[in-house]
Scaffold this motif. Structure first.
Motif, mmCIF file in Angstrom:
data_model
loop_
_atom_site.group_PDB
_atom_site.id
_atom_site.type_symbol
_atom_site.label_atom_id
_atom_site.label_comp_id
_atom_site.label_asym_id
_atom_site.label_seq_id
_atom_site.Cartn_x
_atom_site.Cartn_y
_atom_site.Cartn_z
ATOM 1 N N ALA A 89 0.837 -1.200 0.000
ATOM 2 C CA ALA A 89 0.000 0.000 0.000
ATOM 3 C C ALA A 89 0.871 1.249 0.000
ATOM 4 O O ALA A 89 2.073 1.188 0.276
ATOM 5 N N PRO A 90 0.294 2.414 -0.327
ATOM 6 C CA PRO A 90 1.044 3.665 -0.168
ATOM 7 C C PRO A 90 1.535 3.806 1.276
ATOM 8 O O PRO A 90 0.994 3.181 2.196
ATOM 9 N N ARG A 91 2.526 4.626 1.469
ATOM 10 C CA ARG A 91 3.169 4.696 2.777
ATOM 11 C C ARG A 91 3.203 6.123 3.308
ATOM 12 O O ARG A 91 3.352 7.078 2.548
ATOM 13 N N VAL A 92 3.066 6.251 4.620
ATOM 14 C CA VAL A 92 3.235 7.510 5.336
ATOM 15 C C VAL A 92 4.482 7.385 6.202
ATOM 16 O O VAL A 92 4.657 6.378 6.904
ATOM 17 N N ILE A 93 5.339 8.395 6.138
ATOM 18 C CA ILE A 93 6.606 8.392 6.874
ATOM 19 C C ILE A 93 6.572 9.485 7.938
ATOM 20 O O ILE A 93 6.245 10.631 7.641
ATOM 21 N N VAL A 131 -2.859 1.811 5.373
ATOM 22 C CA VAL A 131 -1.707 1.909 4.473
ATOM 23 C C VAL A 131 -0.448 1.637 5.284
ATOM 24 O O VAL A 131 -0.506 1.420 6.489
ATOM 25 N N GLY A 132 0.700 1.650 4.613
ATOM 26 C CA GLY A 132 1.950 1.462 5.329
ATOM 27 C C GLY A 132 2.286 2.678 6.170
ATOM 28 O O GLY A 132 2.090 3.821 5.746
ATOM 29 N N LEU A 133 2.789 2.448 7.366
ATOM 30 C CA LEU A 133 3.218 3.533 8.252
ATOM 31 C C LEU A 133 4.624 3.221 8.727
ATOM 32 O O LEU A 133 4.873 2.157 9.299
ATOM 33 N N GLU A 134 5.546 4.136 8.479
ATOM 34 C CA GLU A 134 6.924 3.989 8.928
ATOM 35 C C GLU A 134 7.279 5.099 9.908
ATOM 36 O O GLU A 134 7.047 6.283 9.621
ATOM 37 N N LEU A 135 7.822 4.712 11.036
ATOM 38 C CA LEU A 135 8.428 5.648 11.985
ATOM 39 C C LEU A 135 9.933 5.460 11.874
ATOM 40 O O LEU A 135 10.432 4.339 12.042
ATOM 41 N N VAL A 136 10.646 6.538 11.585
ATOM 42 C CA VAL A 136 12.068 6.434 11.266
ATOM 43 C C VAL A 136 12.880 7.389 12.137
ATOM 44 O O VAL A 136 12.577 8.582 12.213
ATOM 45 N N ALA A 295 -0.679 11.802 17.006
ATOM 46 C CA ALA A 295 -1.270 10.488 16.759
ATOM 47 C C ALA A 295 -2.570 10.621 15.979
ATOM 48 O O ALA A 295 -2.842 9.839 15.062
ATOM 49 N N ALA A 296 -3.381 11.619 16.321
ATOM 50 C CA ALA A 296 -4.630 11.841 15.595
ATOM 51 C C ALA A 296 -4.358 12.220 14.147
ATOM 52 O O ALA A 296 -5.052 11.772 13.225
ATOM 53 N N ALA A 297 -3.339 13.037 13.928
ATOM 54 C CA ALA A 297 -2.991 13.428 12.558
ATOM 55 C C ALA A 297 -2.507 12.227 11.753
ATOM 56 O O ALA A 297 -2.864 12.064 10.579
ATOM 57 N N VAL A 298 -1.687 11.380 12.381
ATOM 58 C CA VAL A 298 -1.188 10.190 11.688
ATOM 59 C C VAL A 298 -2.340 9.261 11.334
ATOM 60 O O VAL A 298 -2.392 8.701 10.224
ATOM 61 N N ARG A 299 -3.275 9.105 12.233
ATOM 62 C CA ARG A 299 -4.437 8.266 11.926
ATOM 63 C C ARG A 299 -5.209 8.823 10.735
ATOM 64 O O ARG A 299 -5.680 8.076 9.877
ATOM 65 N N LEU A 301 -4.073 10.393 8.263
ATOM 66 C CA LEU A 301 -3.313 10.172 7.025
ATOM 67 C C LEU A 301 -3.287 8.705 6.600
ATOM 68 O O LEU A 301 -2.968 8.403 5.454
ATOM 69 N N THR A 302 -3.583 7.800 7.527
ATOM 70 C CA THR A 302 -3.349 6.373 7.265
ATOM 71 C C THR A 302 -4.590 5.504 7.404
ATOM 72 O O THR A 302 -4.500 4.293 7.305
ATOM 73 N N GLN A 303 -5.754 6.092 7.578
ATOM 74 C CA GLN A 303 -6.924 5.264 7.856
ATOM 75 C C GLN A 303 -7.684 4.845 6.607
ATOM 76 O O GLN A 303 -8.614 4.042 6.681
ATOM 77 N N THR A 304 -7.313 5.373 5.436
ATOM 78 C CA THR A 304 -7.921 4.939 4.181
ATOM 79 C C THR A 304 -6.835 4.671 3.167
ATOM 80 O O THR A 304 -5.690 5.095 3.322
ATOM 81 N N GLU A 305 -7.189 3.967 2.098
ATOM 82 C CA GLU A 305 -6.230 3.658 1.050
ATOM 83 C C GLU A 305 -6.131 4.751 0.008
ATOM 84 O O GLU A 305 -5.333 4.650 -0.926
#
Length: 310
Positions: A89-93, A131-136, A295-299, A301-305
């Protein structure tokens, strides 16, 4: 590499996944800011100790991690990557650099961003993104890597390109611990901005290009819904001073939306890149309030495809 970090972690209480504790954030900052020698380009051993600590913390939060090593001038440096969600899936970094400028403590720059990243991982411990979620945790953001083009975030972005990954958004957590409630404590690269933005340094800034405006609007809305720290965004042309002074810059050349999340660094914090950037100058209560907002913002960005911000 992990022995020292594991021993220290055994002495630290686990934080409630539903809340970010100021004392826990302070502990992360204290560990990073007191490493001796400092965690910089010239001391890869200290960078390894910092990386081990971060990796252990992310794993304790329930994330699977991997190291992303690369070489610069004969030394090995490493990003720490934690990922979950569908691989195709698309990814959020979301990332923060853990190295420091020179032989300095670097509490705000950028132990604060790393501390928030770790606690964000803990808060999202049970979250399954669509979608993919990466914490770097990035190494080598500071000089001389910045000017050498050897930044850890550049290596991370290049590897995403090589793997054919589609990136929906990237957020760079850059200095998130310095807040002041006195009028006049917030400065701007262009003084006229004081007509539109607060001159009291108690807010978080989202900084990006004009084309990143939809991303910043979505992040701002998510953060406002999830917390009570004021959030403002600035979308600007590329030549705006300070616009590209962090890891988000390395995702722009690939056409990906990316923005910096910051306390605005030297436009607010007089301790920037000095020996006075120490743990005791940070506001851990506000940092703790910032974690659920992020955390709310990340959700969001990542809760739909859907691969693009509204």
């Amino acid at each position: 590499m992990r022995a020292l970090a594991a021993a220290l972690l055994a002495l630290m209480p686990m934080a409630d996944a539903a809340a970010a504790e100021p004392a826990t954030l302070a502990g992360h900052v204290e560990f990073l800011a007191t490493l001796d020698p400092p965690r910089n380009f010239d001391h890869p051993g200290s960078l390894d100790r910092a990386a081990a600590y971060i990796e252990e913390q992310l794993e304790r939060a329930g994330w699977t991690t991997r190291e992303q090593p690369f070489e610069v001038r004969g030394n090995t440096y490493r990003n720490i990557v934690a990922r979950r969600g569908p691989a195709d899936a698309p990814r959020v970094i979301v990332g923060a650099h853990y190295d420091v400028h020179g032989d300095l403590p670097g509490a705000d720059d950028n132990a604060s961003g790393v501390a928030v990243l770790i606690e964000l991982a803990r808060m999202l411990a049970d979250y399954e993104p669509a979608v993919g979620l990466e914490l770097v945790a990035f190494t080598l953001e500071e000089q001389p890597a910045f000017s050498l083009g050897a930044m850890g975030s550049a290596h991370h972005a290049d590897q995403l390109v090589a793997a054919g990954v589609e990136v929906r958004a990237m957020l760079a957590l850059e200095m998130l611990g310095y807040f002041r409630d006195l009028p006049g404590t917030q400065r701007f690269p262009v003084p006229v901005l004081g007509w539109w933005y607060p001159t009291t340094g108690n807010f978080v800034g989202l900084i990006g290009r004009w084309r990143d405006r939809p991303l910043m609007q979505q992040v701002q809305a998510g953060m406002r819904a999830g917390g009570d720290v004021p959030v403002h965004y600035l979308a600007s042309p590329l030549d705006f001073p300070g616009l590209d002074n962090s890891d988000h810059r390395n995702y722009w050349p690939h056409g990906w939306p990316a923005a910096m999340v910051t306390d605005t660094a030297y436009y607010r914090n007089p301790n920037y890149h000095t020996r006075f950037d120490i743990p005791g100058t940070l506001d851990y209560q506000r940092m703790a309030a910032l974690v659920p907002a992020l955390a709310a913002a990340v959700r969001s960005l990542t809760q739909t495809e859907d691969a693009s911000p509204p």
